[in-house]
Design a protein around this motif. Structure first.
Motif, mmCIF file in Angstrom:
data_model
loop_
_atom_site.group_PDB
_atom_site.id
_atom_site.type_symbol
_atom_site.label_atom_id
_atom_site.label_comp_id
_atom_site.label_asym_id
_atom_site.label_seq_id
_atom_site.Cartn_x
_atom_site.Cartn_y
_atom_site.Cartn_z
ATOM 1 N N ILE A 144 0.851 -1.160 -0.066
ATOM 2 C CA ILE A 144 0.045 -0.047 -0.076
ATOM 3 C C ILE A 144 0.891 1.347 -0.143
ATOM 4 C CG2 ILE A 144 -1.762 1.272 1.417
ATOM 5 C CD1 ILE A 144 -2.842 -1.259 2.600
ATOM 6 N N SER A 145 0.853 2.025 -1.168
ATOM 7 C CA SER A 145 1.824 3.190 -1.228
ATOM 8 C C SER A 145 1.138 4.431 -1.101
ATOM 9 C CB SER A 145 2.404 3.139 -2.715
ATOM 10 O OG SER A 145 1.372 3.333 -3.482
ATOM 11 N N LEU A 146 1.674 5.479 -0.822
ATOM 12 C CA LEU A 146 1.261 6.861 -0.658
ATOM 13 C C LEU A 146 0.471 7.204 -1.952
ATOM 14 C CD1 LEU A 146 3.732 8.822 1.325
ATOM 15 C CD2 LEU A 146 1.779 7.845 2.311
ATOM 16 N N GLU A 147 1.128 6.856 -3.205
ATOM 17 C CA GLU A 147 0.517 7.323 -4.476
ATOM 18 C C GLU A 147 -0.552 6.270 -4.699
ATOM 19 O OE1 GLU A 147 5.070 7.691 -4.738
ATOM 20 O OE2 GLU A 147 3.734 6.352 -3.821
ATOM 21 N N ALA A 148 -0.732 5.076 -4.077
ATOM 22 C CA ALA A 148 -1.827 4.754 -4.435
ATOM 23 C C ALA A 148 -3.171 4.851 -3.549
ATOM 24 C CB ALA A 148 -1.544 2.977 -4.013
ATOM 25 N N VAL A 149 -2.962 5.184 -2.274
ATOM 26 C CA VAL A 149 -3.925 5.830 -1.467
ATOM 27 C C VAL A 149 -4.463 7.025 -2.232
ATOM 28 C CG1 VAL A 149 -4.487 6.735 0.738
ATOM 29 C CG2 VAL A 149 -3.107 4.771 0.766
ATOM 30 N N THR A 150 -3.523 7.733 -2.667
ATOM 31 C CA THR A 150 -4.019 9.205 -3.099
ATOM 32 C C THR A 150 -4.887 8.932 -4.437
ATOM 33 O OG1 THR A 150 -2.168 10.285 -2.263
ATOM 34 C CG2 THR A 150 -3.284 11.661 -4.225
ATOM 35 N N ASP A 151 -4.504 7.986 -5.393
ATOM 36 C CA ASP A 151 -5.101 7.861 -6.361
ATOM 37 C C ASP A 151 -6.547 7.082 -6.242
ATOM 38 O OD1 ASP A 151 -2.944 8.798 -8.118
ATOM 39 O OD2 ASP A 151 -2.285 6.688 -8.276
ATOM 40 N N LEU A 152 -6.590 6.175 -5.270
ATOM 41 C CA LEU A 152 -7.791 5.707 -4.685
ATOM 42 C C LEU A 152 -8.981 6.805 -4.315
ATOM 43 C CD1 LEU A 152 -9.447 2.972 -4.043
ATOM 44 C CD2 LEU A 152 -8.500 3.489 -1.496
ATOM 45 N N PHE A 153 -8.299 7.542 -3.688
ATOM 46 C CA PHE A 153 -9.441 8.838 -3.239
ATOM 47 C C PHE A 153 -9.624 9.842 -4.230
ATOM 48 C CE2 PHE A 153 -8.468 7.115 0.903
ATOM 49 C CZ PHE A 153 -9.608 7.602 1.804
ATOM 50 N N HIS A 154 -8.781 10.163 -5.064
ATOM 51 C CA HIS A 154 -9.088 10.781 -6.260
ATOM 52 C C HIS A 154 -10.343 10.427 -7.041
ATOM 53 C CE1 HIS A 154 -4.914 13.144 -6.571
ATOM 54 N NE2 HIS A 154 -5.735 13.748 -5.728
ATOM 55 N N VAL A 155 -10.482 8.913 -7.250
ATOM 56 C CA VAL A 155 -11.548 8.260 -7.903
ATOM 57 C C VAL A 155 -12.872 8.026 -7.057
ATOM 58 C CG1 VAL A 155 -12.184 6.321 -9.059
ATOM 59 C CG2 VAL A 155 -9.754 7.111 -9.420
ATOM 60 N N ARG A 156 -12.344 7.975 -5.726
ATOM 61 C CA ARG A 156 -13.531 7.593 -4.705
ATOM 62 C C ARG A 156 -14.449 8.953 -4.439
ATOM 63 N NH1 ARG A 156 -13.136 6.774 1.693
ATOM 64 N NH2 ARG A 156 -15.362 6.067 1.808
ATOM 65 N N LEU A 157 -13.756 10.030 -4.275
ATOM 66 C CA LEU A 157 -14.464 11.198 -3.902
ATOM 67 C C LEU A 157 -15.611 11.607 -4.888
ATOM 68 C CD1 LEU A 157 -14.522 13.794 -2.080
ATOM 69 C CD2 LEU A 157 -13.001 14.899 -3.816
ATOM 70 N N PRO A 158 -15.373 11.629 -6.238
ATOM 71 C CA PRO A 158 -16.696 12.136 -7.276
ATOM 72 C C PRO A 158 -17.657 10.880 -6.982
ATOM 73 C CG PRO A 158 -14.732 11.523 -8.547
ATOM 74 C CD PRO A 158 -14.274 11.709 -7.037
ATOM 75 N N GLU B 275 -18.546 8.921 -4.445
ATOM 76 C CA GLU B 275 -19.227 9.097 -3.177
ATOM 77 C C GLU B 275 -20.141 10.249 -3.185
ATOM 78 O OE1 GLU B 275 -19.330 6.662 -1.189
ATOM 79 O OE2 GLU B 275 -17.567 5.432 -1.205
ATOM 80 N N CYS B 276 -19.591 11.031 -3.831
ATOM 81 C CA CYS B 276 -20.354 12.490 -3.853
ATOM 82 C C CYS B 276 -21.602 12.116 -4.558
ATOM 83 C CB CYS B 276 -19.721 13.584 -4.259
ATOM 84 S SG CYS B 276 -18.560 14.138 -2.969
ATOM 85 N N ALA B 277 -21.433 11.796 -5.718
ATOM 86 C CA ALA B 277 -22.737 11.378 -6.450
ATOM 87 C C ALA B 277 -23.581 10.503 -6.026
ATOM 88 C CB ALA B 277 -22.245 10.806 -7.845
ATOM 89 N N ALA B 278 -22.940 9.240 -5.148
ATOM 90 C CA ALA B 278 -23.890 8.512 -4.382
ATOM 91 C C ALA B 278 -24.826 9.094 -3.229
ATOM 92 C CB ALA B 278 -23.161 7.225 -3.755
ATOM 93 N N VAL B 279 -24.235 9.793 -2.536
ATOM 94 C CA VAL B 279 -24.965 10.423 -1.577
ATOM 95 C C VAL B 279 -26.073 11.474 -1.843
ATOM 96 C CG1 VAL B 279 -23.079 10.175 0.420
ATOM 97 C CG2 VAL B 279 -23.204 12.326 -1.084
ATOM 98 N N GLU C 112 -27.005 18.927 -0.811
ATOM 99 C CA GLU C 112 -25.660 19.776 -0.467
ATOM 100 C C GLU C 112 -25.022 19.383 0.724
ATOM 101 O OE1 GLU C 112 -24.603 21.825 -3.105
ATOM 102 O OE2 GLU C 112 -26.483 21.248 -4.096
ATOM 103 N N LEU C 113 -25.964 19.398 1.806
ATOM 104 C CA LEU C 113 -25.131 19.143 3.124
ATOM 105 C C LEU C 113 -24.641 17.692 2.934
ATOM 106 C CD1 LEU C 113 -24.581 20.310 5.789
ATOM 107 C CD2 LEU C 113 -26.666 19.207 6.589
ATOM 108 N N ALA C 114 -25.422 16.755 2.431
ATOM 109 C CA ALA C 114 -24.776 15.470 2.549
ATOM 110 C C ALA C 114 -23.364 15.347 1.604
ATOM 111 C CB ALA C 114 -25.943 14.304 1.920
ATOM 112 N N GLU C 115 -23.112 16.019 0.517
ATOM 113 C CA GLU C 115 -22.109 16.082 -0.265
ATOM 114 C C GLU C 115 -20.914 16.615 0.606
ATOM 115 O OE1 GLU C 115 -20.187 17.695 -4.481
ATOM 116 O OE2 GLU C 115 -22.459 17.684 -4.194
ATOM 117 N N ALA C 116 -21.334 17.911 1.122
ATOM 118 C CA ALA C 116 -20.291 18.486 1.574
ATOM 119 C C ALA C 116 -19.932 17.760 3.012
ATOM 120 C CB ALA C 116 -21.000 19.792 2.545
ATOM 121 N N ALA C 117 -20.833 17.083 3.672
ATOM 122 C CA ALA C 117 -20.342 16.205 4.741
ATOM 123 C C ALA C 117 -19.335 15.011 4.257
ATOM 124 C CB ALA C 117 -21.393 15.532 5.740
ATOM 125 N N MET C 118 -19.697 14.281 3.230
ATOM 126 C CA MET C 118 -18.905 13.375 2.854
ATOM 127 C C MET C 118 -17.690 14.088 2.162
ATOM 128 S SD MET C 118 -18.729 10.290 1.844
ATOM 129 C CE MET C 118 -20.390 9.438 1.546
#
Length: 225
Positions: free
Chosen positions: A68-82, A84-88, A189-195
């Motif tokens: 588990i590398s720092l780069e992999a964690v960062t890349d994971l969250f870059h994809v995860r963010l939009p 998860e926000c779409a889901a909430v 809006e609040l759900a996305e902001a909280a996520m």
């Protein structure tokens, strides 16, 4: 169930739950004996794990659990963010108010789980998984769910880096409570902001230097190597 499928699911669970740690050798002889399968189905299982990024070939050593590398964690969250926000946002419109209200109440009381023994922390992770499932059910978007599946597999492994860090887990519980409350109020809006707050705090925590109790295995070596 085919022998290769059984080997795959057992190995996958062991990797995600850190019973097999990052960098650990997955020797064919040892794993075949441990899992009670022959080497052919084991190789099929290892191929599936490598395709998912949970295992990797290592020169001179065969197959190892992926670091588990720092780069992999960062890349994971870059994809995860939009995603998860779409889901909430969808869940806030389509979800069950009472279900999210009940989950918010459980997160408000989650401190007793986090501050308990390891079994309590497992119960807390199960609570997080229940919120994820409720969001998925409420969003009712098969394409979004399909896109999230491989990310959540790796996320389950990354989340274990926070195990035993009670301060971060307590903060995470409060963040999840706010997400659930926003969803119960149908406030997109609040759900996305909280996520967003939760995900960015989680990423910041994972990338920060950690002294003492839980240096991530192969974390810094992979980053600097």
């Amino acid at each position: 169930m085919r022998a290769s499928d059984r080997a795959y699911f057992l190995l996958r669970s062991d990797i995600v739950e850190w019973r097999l740690a990052p960098g650990e050798l997955l020797g064919e002889v040892e794993q075949s004996a441990r899992l009670g399968v022959s080497r052919t189905p084991l190789r099929e299982a290892l191929s599936r794990l490598m395709a998912e990024g949970l295992a990797a070939p290592h020169a001179g050593r065969g197959v190892v659990v992926s670091p588990i590398s720092l780069e992999a964690v960062t890349d994971l969250f870059h994809v995860r963010l939009p995603l998860e926000c779409a889901a909430v946002r969808l869940a806030a419109v389509r979800g069950n108010e009472s279900a999210f209200t009940a989950l918010a109440e459980e997160f408000a009381a989650a401190g007793r789980l986090i501050e308990g023994d390891d079994g309590g922390q497992d119960a807390y992770y199960a609570l997080v998984a229940r919120l994820d499932q409720e969001i998925d059910d409420a969003a009712r978007n098969a394409y979004l769910l399909q896109a999230q599946k491989p990310i959540r597999t790796h996320l389950a492994r990354v989340r274990r880096l926070a195990r035993n860090d009670q301060d971060r887990l307590l903060a995470s519980a409060r963040e999840h409570e706010q997400i659930a409350l926003a969803l119960a109020a149908s406030n997109t809006e609040l759900a996305e902001a909280a996520m967003r707050v939760h995900l960015l705090n989680s990423l910041q925590h994972l990338l920060a230097p950690h002294d003492g109790h839980r240096p991530p295995p192969n974390h810094r070596e992979e980053h600097h190597g």
